[in-house]
Scaffold this motif. Structure first.
Motif, PDB file in Angstrom:
ATOM      1  N   GLN A 182       0.290 -36.002 -19.412  1.00 10.57           N
ATOM      2  CA  GLN A 182      -0.636 -34.867 -19.255  1.00 10.57           C
ATOM      3  C   GLN A 182      -0.956 -34.208 -20.603  1.00 10.57           C
ATOM      4  O   GLN A 182      -1.469 -33.092 -20.654  1.00 10.57           O
ATOM      5  CB  GLN A 182      -0.046 -33.832 -18.292  1.00 10.57           C
ATOM      6  N   ARG A 348      10.885 -26.055 -11.131  1.00  8.66           N
ATOM      7  CA  ARG A 348       9.954 -27.161 -11.466  1.00  8.66           C
ATOM      8  C   ARG A 348      10.690 -28.495 -11.433  1.00  8.66           C
ATOM      9  O   ARG A 348      10.189 -29.489 -10.902  1.00  8.66           O
ATOM     10  CB  ARG A 348       9.348 -26.940 -12.856  1.00  8.66           C
ATOM     11  N   THR A 362       3.612 -36.903  -8.041  1.00 14.41           N
ATOM     12  CA  THR A 362       4.144 -35.832  -8.883  1.00 14.41           C
ATOM     13  C   THR A 362       3.065 -35.253  -9.809  1.00 14.41           C
ATOM     14  O   THR A 362       3.305 -34.243 -10.467  1.00 14.41           O
ATOM     15  CB  THR A 362       5.297 -36.361  -9.765  1.00 14.41           C
ATOM     16  N   ALA A 363       1.896 -35.920  -9.826  1.00 14.84           N
ATOM     17  CA  ALA A 363       0.868 -35.539 -10.800  1.00 14.84           C
ATOM     18  C   ALA A 363       0.532 -34.047 -10.713  1.00 14.84           C
ATOM     19  O   ALA A 363       0.450 -33.356 -11.733  1.00 14.84           O
ATOM     20  CB  ALA A 363      -0.382 -36.379 -10.591  1.00 14.84           C
ATOM     21  N   GLY A 364       0.370 -33.524  -9.506  1.00 14.46           N
ATOM     22  CA  GLY A 364      -0.020 -32.120  -9.347  1.00 14.46           C
ATOM     23  C   GLY A 364       1.056 -31.147  -9.795  1.00 14.46           C
ATOM     24  O   GLY A 364       0.799 -29.947  -9.954  1.00 14.46           O
ATOM     25  N   LEU A 365       2.263 -31.645  -9.982  1.00 10.63           N
ATOM     26  CA  LEU A 365       3.366 -30.754 -10.355  1.00 10.63           C
ATOM     27  C   LEU A 365       3.445 -30.534 -11.860  1.00 10.63           C
ATOM     28  O   LEU A 365       4.171 -29.669 -12.338  1.00 10.63           O
ATOM     29  CB  LEU A 365       4.700 -31.333  -9.854  1.00 10.63           C
ATOM     30  N   PRO A 367       1.015 -29.745 -14.960  1.00 12.15           N
ATOM     31  CA  PRO A 367      -0.370 -29.421 -15.327  1.00 12.15           C
ATOM     32  C   PRO A 367      -0.801 -30.159 -16.579  1.00 12.15           C
ATOM     33  O   PRO A 367       0.012 -30.443 -17.460  1.00 12.15           O
ATOM     34  CB  PRO A 367      -0.325 -27.913 -15.590  1.00 12.15           C
ATOM     35  N   HIS A 368      -2.108 -30.462 -16.647  1.00  8.86           N
ATOM     36  CA  HIS A 368      -2.648 -31.009 -17.888  1.00  8.86           C
ATOM     37  C   HIS A 368      -2.558 -29.922 -18.950  1.00  8.86           C
ATOM     38  O   HIS A 368      -2.675 -28.733 -18.636  1.00  8.86           O
ATOM     39  CB  HIS A 368      -4.107 -31.471 -17.678  1.00  8.86           C
TER      40      HIS A 368
END
Ligand code: 13P
Ligand code: SF4
Length: 372
Positions: A182, A348, A362-365, A367-368
């Motif tokens: 990210q 987290r 897990t991507a949404g957990l 943040p970019h």
């Protein structure tokens, strides 16, 4: 009852160019081994008190075998630091007796401020925690405002409260990899060996605090190679707090629970184990017939300051557990003002690892880096 306590001096060098100070001195008090009769009586007392007080034991793999076995027998857990945190948070008991080192008790308290967290000895610390004081660490973070702060669980509540993410050796690779994907650049603390291992594996852009574990820092590649020659069929299991040249000789690298799993799944009958020798109890119990050798800490190039056993883990004993259950002494206190902020990176980590375990994205957990 034998109440003798030995005071063990623990001198250890901070690494060259360490972020804090050149040499540290610490101490540990190690309780005497009880006689067989005392042991049986203490175990009975603990079993009774756990029921009376609605309490549960949470033990780490490095503590005395009695505390590991009793935890499991009474409905508690013996595990790595990640699962200790999750178990303590989720269990219904109002009192947890945490056998391990102080950061484990503090993590339990941060996650469950309403619970009573007791520890056999509140002075059981960790060289990583000792070597990462909050003021110096905070100044280090201030020098790198563009970096995401990832700290190891082996830290104080105040250091956790300065972090964006918490990791243990069970999940550090996955979390740093996700952060890198990210776009995050990482500030890592405190264990430089684990941090550098993560950097080598993930290719993440990382700067390091210069801390070390006095147990794992002592494993020696040169002597390990010699031991491998004596046992050519043995597989080498290494905790990533060990130096890079030791990790390079490993057949499996990972947390305490990963080491346990590797011993069960790798196709071998003999293993050389580079982690605290408290692990041997569970390794041998779960793998009857397999042979486990301790990786060398001594030899030509070593001074053996810990001899593969953490002096602070050794502060935990049956008498201490019985005493804190009986009296309610040695309760962990964490500054309530720190708790909400210190909890953030722990939550987290627990959410990320729960998603991984359940096969959820897990991507949404994570943040970019550009996201609010
Ligand atoms: P684990 O998280 O692998 O249990 O390790 C904790 C620790 O203190 C290792 O020295
Ligand atoms: Fe800390 Fe090392 Fe002891 Fe683990 S074994 S608690 S990292 S000093």
């Amino acid at each position: 009852m034998n109440t003798t306590i030995t005071l063990k001096e623990v001198d250890y060098e901070q690494p060259e160019g360490g972020s804090v100070c050149s040499t540290k001195h610490a101490w540990a008090r190690v309780p005497a081994e009880p006689s067989p009769d005392e042991r049986a009586a203490l175990k009975d007392k603990i079993r009774r008190l756990l029921k009376e007080k609605n309490a549960v034991m949470v033990s780490h793999y490095y503590v005395h075998p009695d505390l590991q076995d009793l935890a499991e027998e009474t409905g508690g857990i013996v595990s790595d630091s990640l699962e200790m945190a999750r178990f303590g948070r989720d269990h219904a008991a109002q009192t947890l007796v945490v056998s391990g080192v102080r950061f484990m008790g503090e993590t339990a308290k941060i996650l469950s401020p309403e619970k009573t967290i007791l520890m056999p000895d509140l002075d059981a610390t960790c060289s990583l925690d000792l070597g990462c004081p909050i003021q110096e660490f905070s100044a280090f973070c201030d020098q790198h405002p563009d970096r995401t702060v990832v700290v190891y669980a082996n830290t104080s509540a105040a250091v956790k409260a300065r972090a964006d993410w918490l990791v243990t050796s069970s999940c550090a690779l996955d979390i740093v990899r996700a952060l890198k994907d990210q776009g995050h650049k990482i500030l890592w603390a405190p264990d430089r060996h684990l941090g550098d291992y993560i950097r080598r594996e993930t290719g993440a852009d990382m700067v390091f605090w210069n801390g070390a574990c006095i147990v794992h820092d002592e494993f020696k590649a040169f002597e390990l190679e010699a031991l491998k020659k004596e046992h050519p069929n043995a597989k080498v299991l290494v905790h990533p707090e060990s130096p890079a040249d030791v990790i390079a000789l490993a057949d499996a690298v990972g947390s305490t629970s990963a080491i346990l799993k590797a011993a069960q799944t790798l196709d071998a009958q003999e293993f050389i184990v580079a982690t605290d020798n408290g692990m041997m109890h569970k390794l041998r119990a779960l793998n009857p017939g397999k042979v486990f050798y301790e990786a060398p800490t001594a030899g030509n190039s070593a001074t053996c300051k810990s001899c593969a056993h953490c002096p602070w883990m050794a502060m935990n004993g049956l008498a201490g557990v019985a005493q804190v259950l009986e009296t309610g002494s040695n309760a962990i206190h964490v500054d309530p003002a720190l708790i909400p902020r210190a909890r953030l990176p722990i939550d987290r980590m627990l959410a990320f690892t729960a998603a991984l375990r359940n096969g959820q994205p897990t991507a949404g957990l994570v943040p970019h880096i550009g996201a609010a």
